[in-house]
Motif scaffolding. Structure first.
Motif, PDB file in Angstrom:
ATOM      1  N   THR A 236     -10.683  -4.856  -2.281  1.00  0.00           N
ATOM      2  CA  THR A 236      -9.826  -5.662  -1.413  1.00  0.00           C
ATOM      3  C   THR A 236      -8.810  -4.753  -0.726  1.00  0.00           C
ATOM      4  O   THR A 236      -8.489  -3.669  -1.202  1.00  0.00           O
ATOM      5  CB  THR A 236      -9.088  -6.757  -2.201  1.00  0.00           C
ATOM      6  OG1 THR A 236      -8.219  -6.156  -3.165  1.00  0.00           O
ATOM      7  CG2 THR A 236     -10.084  -7.670  -2.907  1.00  0.00           C
ATOM      8  N   GLY A 237      -8.322  -5.214   0.413  1.00  0.00           N
ATOM      9  CA  GLY A 237      -7.404  -4.383   1.190  1.00  0.00           C
ATOM     10  C   GLY A 237      -8.094  -3.145   1.718  1.00  0.00           C
ATOM     11  O   GLY A 237      -7.519  -2.056   1.757  1.00  0.00           O
ATOM     12  N   ALA A 238      -9.343  -3.314   2.154  1.00  0.00           N
ATOM     13  CA  ALA A 238     -10.192  -2.163   2.490  1.00  0.00           C
ATOM     14  C   ALA A 238     -10.073  -1.696   3.931  1.00  0.00           C
ATOM     15  O   ALA A 238     -10.786  -0.770   4.334  1.00  0.00           O
ATOM     16  CB  ALA A 238     -11.655  -2.510   2.189  1.00  0.00           C
ATOM     17  N   SER A 239      -9.193  -2.271   4.717  1.00  0.00           N
ATOM     18  CA  SER A 239      -9.137  -1.909   6.137  1.00  0.00           C
ATOM     19  C   SER A 239      -8.181  -0.770   6.441  1.00  0.00           C
ATOM     20  O   SER A 239      -8.145  -0.259   7.561  1.00  0.00           O
ATOM     21  CB  SER A 239      -8.742  -3.126   6.973  1.00  0.00           C
ATOM     22  OG  SER A 239      -7.433  -3.559   6.642  1.00  0.00           O
ATOM     23  N   ARG A 240      -7.389  -0.336   5.432  1.00  0.00           N
ATOM     24  CA  ARG A 240      -6.448   0.753   5.679  1.00  0.00           C
ATOM     25  C   ARG A 240      -5.969   1.344   4.362  1.00  0.00           C
ATOM     26  O   ARG A 240      -6.197   0.782   3.287  1.00  0.00           O
ATOM     27  CB  ARG A 240      -5.249   0.263   6.492  1.00  0.00           C
ATOM     28  CG  ARG A 240      -4.430  -0.809   5.791  1.00  0.00           C
ATOM     29  CD  ARG A 240      -3.289  -1.274   6.672  1.00  0.00           C
ATOM     30  NE  ARG A 240      -2.493  -2.312   6.004  1.00  0.00           N
ATOM     31  CZ  ARG A 240      -1.388  -2.842   6.530  1.00  0.00           C
ATOM     32  NH1 ARG A 240      -0.966  -2.435   7.713  1.00  0.00           N
ATOM     33  NH2 ARG A 240      -0.724  -3.779   5.882  1.00  0.00           N
ATOM     34  N   GLY A 241      -5.273   2.459   4.450  1.00  0.00           N
ATOM     35  CA  GLY A 241      -4.628   3.046   3.299  1.00  0.00           C
ATOM     36  C   GLY A 241      -5.575   3.406   2.158  1.00  0.00           C
ATOM     37  O   GLY A 241      -6.713   3.832   2.375  1.00  0.00           O
ATOM     38  N   ILE A 242      -5.105   3.241   0.942  1.00  0.00           N
ATOM     39  CA  ILE A 242      -5.892   3.596  -0.238  1.00  0.00           C
ATOM     40  C   ILE A 242      -7.183   2.794  -0.282  1.00  0.00           C
ATOM     41  O   ILE A 242      -8.250   3.341  -0.597  1.00  0.00           O
ATOM     42  CB  ILE A 242      -5.060   3.366  -1.519  1.00  0.00           C
ATOM     43  CG1 ILE A 242      -3.858   4.306  -1.554  1.00  0.00           C
ATOM     44  CG2 ILE A 242      -5.928   3.598  -2.760  1.00  0.00           C
ATOM     45  CD1 ILE A 242      -2.887   4.022  -2.690  1.00  0.00           C
TER      46      ILE A 242
ATOM     47  N   ILE B 269     -12.211  -3.386  -7.486  1.00  0.00           N
ATOM     48  CA  ILE B 269     -10.923  -2.728  -7.312  1.00  0.00           C
ATOM     49  C   ILE B 269     -10.033  -3.674  -6.509  1.00  0.00           C
ATOM     50  O   ILE B 269     -10.213  -3.849  -5.306  1.00  0.00           O
ATOM     51  CB  ILE B 269     -11.037  -1.365  -6.614  1.00  0.00           C
ATOM     52  CG1 ILE B 269     -12.003  -0.437  -7.383  1.00  0.00           C
ATOM     53  CG2 ILE B 269      -9.647  -0.723  -6.539  1.00  0.00           C
ATOM     54  CD1 ILE B 269     -12.079   0.968  -6.849  1.00  0.00           C
ATOM     55  N   ALA B 270      -9.105  -4.315  -7.222  1.00  0.00           N
ATOM     56  CA  ALA B 270      -8.170  -5.253  -6.599  1.00  0.00           C
ATOM     57  C   ALA B 270      -6.993  -4.439  -6.071  1.00  0.00           C
ATOM     58  O   ALA B 270      -6.004  -4.191  -6.776  1.00  0.00           O
ATOM     59  CB  ALA B 270      -7.716  -6.301  -7.614  1.00  0.00           C
ATOM     60  N   ASN B 271      -7.117  -4.023  -4.828  1.00  0.00           N
ATOM     61  CA  ASN B 271      -6.163  -3.093  -4.224  1.00  0.00           C
ATOM     62  C   ASN B 271      -5.173  -3.780  -3.290  1.00  0.00           C
ATOM     63  O   ASN B 271      -4.048  -3.310  -3.127  1.00  0.00           O
ATOM     64  CB  ASN B 271      -6.949  -2.025  -3.448  1.00  0.00           C
ATOM     65  CG  ASN B 271      -6.099  -1.272  -2.466  1.00  0.00           C
ATOM     66  OD1 ASN B 271      -5.337  -0.380  -2.824  1.00  0.00           O
ATOM     67  ND2 ASN B 271      -6.226  -1.624  -1.184  1.00  0.00           N
ATOM     68  N   ALA B 272      -5.552  -4.886  -2.682  1.00  0.00           N
ATOM     69  CA  ALA B 272      -4.716  -5.516  -1.661  1.00  0.00           C
ATOM     70  C   ALA B 272      -3.366  -5.937  -2.228  1.00  0.00           C
ATOM     71  O   ALA B 272      -3.263  -6.411  -3.361  1.00  0.00           O
ATOM     72  CB  ALA B 272      -5.430  -6.722  -1.069  1.00  0.00           C
TER      73      ALA B 272
END
Length: 253
Positions: free
Chosen positions: A15-21, A96-99
């Motif tokens: 998640t949150g895969a469009s930028r950063g880590i 990987i729950a990144n967002a």
């Protein structure tokens, strides 16, 4: 230098895969051979990620991506995501729950209710909803691995960081509880503290900081990807990227 495991044939959700880590996590998981389910709100960032993964696949023959434009404030959408993964793959190997969102850096009494609620919704509620949606899928994997992104602020909350620190402390509690529930299974669950990283969120939080003194998102992602392999057996722990090692959570005296 961290070495990525061979993830050929594995299905990974980021998640949150469009930028950063998150962007670099998805890119590197795909380079290691995984089929990456890339979730983010920003379609443009997802398309850029897909282009990078396609280029790498053309060069090495490894990695694919499925793009999922989804606002994690859409709880029903998170539920549908789990169902869609089951229909196509019947399992999930890596989560990987990144967002997450920072909110504002401000005294607690000055934080608007809508801002506090947004931080809790996206950082905590959506993480729990994601766990609920994909837990059965991870249990179908021969070596399911779940990583929930936390922060040093969870254990060391500082002035003006209240909402974010509270949300990450909650994420760590979810990770520990989930790990204890699944400790006798093949599924391994850990939290990850990426440490200060050269990202847009960090720049927002500490605007006067020299970004060149911080590791890049790609460098941080490499260390995280290195612990997604089936050979890693740690569970219920906190991985500190800066130290490149797992640490046991501090238990109450």
């Amino acid at each position: 230098m961290s070495t990525a495991p061979d993830l050929t044939g594995q299905v990974a959700l980021v998640t949150g895969a469009s930028r950063g880590i998150g962007y670099h996590l998805a890119k590197q998981l795909a380079a290691a051979g995984a089929h990456v389910i890339a979730v983010a709100r920003t379609v443009g960032g997802l398309e850029e990620l897909d282009d990078d993964i396609r280029q790498e696949r053309a060069r090495t023959g490894k990695g694919e991506a499925t793009l999922v434009p989804l606002d994690l404030g859409d709880m029903a959408g998170i539920d549908r995501l789990g169902g869609a993964i089951f229909e196509r793959w019947k399992k999930l190997d890596i989560l990987i729950a990144n967002a997450g969102v920072l909110g504002v850096i401000a005294p607690l009494g000055h934080v608007e209710a809508k801002v506090f609620e947004q931080v809790m919704t996206l950082n905590v509620n959506a993480t729990w909803r994601l766990i609920r949606s994909v837990d059965p899928l991870l249990r179908q994997s021969e070596a399911g691995r779940a990583l929930l992104l936390s922060s040093g602020a969870a254990a060391n909350p500082r002035a003006f960081w209240g909402p974010y620190a509270a949300s990450k402390a909650a994420v760590e509690a979810l990770a520990r509880s989930w790990a204890d529930e699944t400790k006798n299974m093949a599924l391994r669950v850990n939290a990850v503290d990426p440490g200060a990283t050269r990202t847009a969120m960090r720049a927002q939080a500490v605007p006067g900081e020299d970004p060149s003194t911080l590791p890049t998102a790609s460098e941080v992602a490499a260390r995280i990807v290195a612990i997604t392999g089936p050979d890693r057996t740690e569970t219920g722990q906190l991985f500190h990227v800066r130290d490149n090692r797992f640490k046991t959570f501090r238990l109450p005296e």
